[in-house]
Enzyme design. Structure first.
Site, short mmCIF file in Angstrom:
data_model
loop_
_atom_site.label_atom_id
_atom_site.label_comp_id
_atom_site.label_asym_id
_atom_site.label_seq_id
_atom_site.Cartn_x
_atom_site.Cartn_y
_atom_site.Cartn_z
N SER A 153 1.05 -0.83 -0.07
CA SER A 153 -0.09 0.27 0.08
C SER A 153 0.53 0.62 0.02
CB SER A 153 -0.88 0.16 1.21
OG SER A 153 -1.42 0.97 1.93
N TYR A 166 -2.92 -0.77 10.10
CA TYR A 166 -2.44 -1.51 9.19
C TYR A 166 -1.09 -1.32 8.02
CZ TYR A 166 -3.87 -1.32 3.50
OH TYR A 166 -3.80 -1.75 2.73
#
Ligand code: NAP
Length: 250
Positions: A153, A166
């Site tokens: 990401s 995350y």
């Protein structure tokens, strides 16, 4: 890389395992690989959703897939060993493994981060990938040319406030990719990570509820990079952090 053009049916006879294959990017990747001739093994936690993707692949006339219901949140090491045993028995090897399943957790400052959520995100996004990779490596070694892909990401490459577990889990994912790429240098297995970039899925909508999803690329739009990473003829890189949206057709 722009203008990547895969040859027709270039994944014929390849066996590819995709995690998080019931929704969003993973579902689209499974369909795209199957369309190119691969036998895909779909892994997710929800049997009904797995059956629906299975039926969609069969109805399209692509090679018959397989599915494995596994909840990455609470699977113990034995279940990963069993997953590898089942694949070995049915298919004898793996040519590709796309680690795609992910848990967003929640957005919060680290000082106030809910501890249970932190541990869950690490379990799904890091520990499950470690275990699945560990037990599947012998199967990847049996392929002539194998591709191991980790999903990262933007916040796995540069930390951002409130993205907590995350973001940290995606940094760990990049680290796992780099360690494995180094360990497997000069073998039949290439190891890379892919950052999809902002993509129109449920996870993105949860993270950005106020955003207009119609402004975002769809999972289908970002498939060229996912196909390229599995393409033994055209992709020889290992240890690279790829951006899926660099491959989108202009
Ligand atoms: P998504 O639409 O929410 O799909 C996630 C998939 O992972 C679903 O199939 C889900 O299964 C599965 N999954 C989640 N938790 C699981 C668990 N505990 N056990 C088994 N399967 C589980 O997400 P997405 O947006 O396609 O994201 C795919 C990957 O791209 C993720 O790794 C994400 O971090 C990354 N990513 C996405 C974006 C974006 O903008 N969309 C941007 C950067 C990175 P269920 O259907 O059962 O929930």
């Amino acid at each position: 890389m722009q203008n990547y053009q895969p040859a027709d049916n270039f994944l014929a006879k390849q066996v590819i395992l995709v995690t998080g294959a019931t929704d969003g990017i993973g579902k689209q990747a499974a369909l795209a690989y199957a369309k190119q001739g691969a036998t895909v093994i779909l892994l997710s936690r929800d049997t009904r959703k797995l059956e629906r993707v299975y039926d969609e692949i069969e109805a399209a006339g692509y090679p018959q897939p397989a599915f494995l219901p596994v909840n990455l949140q609470n699977a113990d090491p034995n279940q990963y060993r069993q997953v590898a045993e089942v694949i070995e028995k049915e298919f004898g090897r793996l040519d590709g493994l796309l680690h795609n399943a992910g848990d967003l957790g929640l957005l919060s400052p680290i000082e106030h981060f809910d501890e249970e959520t932190w541990f869950r995100v690490m379990q799904v996004n890091v520990n499950a990938q470690f275990l699945l990779t560990k037990y599947c490596l012998p199967l990847l070694r049996k392929s002539e040319n194998a591709s191991l892909v980790f999903t990262s990401s933007g916040v796995g490459r540069k930390g951002r406030a409130y993205w907590g577990a995350y973001s940290v889990s995606k940094f760990a994912t990049e680290g796992m990719m780099q360690v494995l790429a180094d360990e497997l240098e000069n073998t039949n297995i290439r190891v890379n990570s892919i950052n999809p970039g902002a993509t129109r899925t449920k996870m993105r909508a949860n993270a950005y509820p106020g955003e207009d999803p119609n402004q975002l690329p769809t999972p289908q739009d970002i498939m060229p990079a996912y196909l390229w990473l599995m393409d033994n003829q055209q992709c020889q890189v290992t240890g690279q952090a790829i951006n899926a949206q660099d491959f989108m057709q202009a």
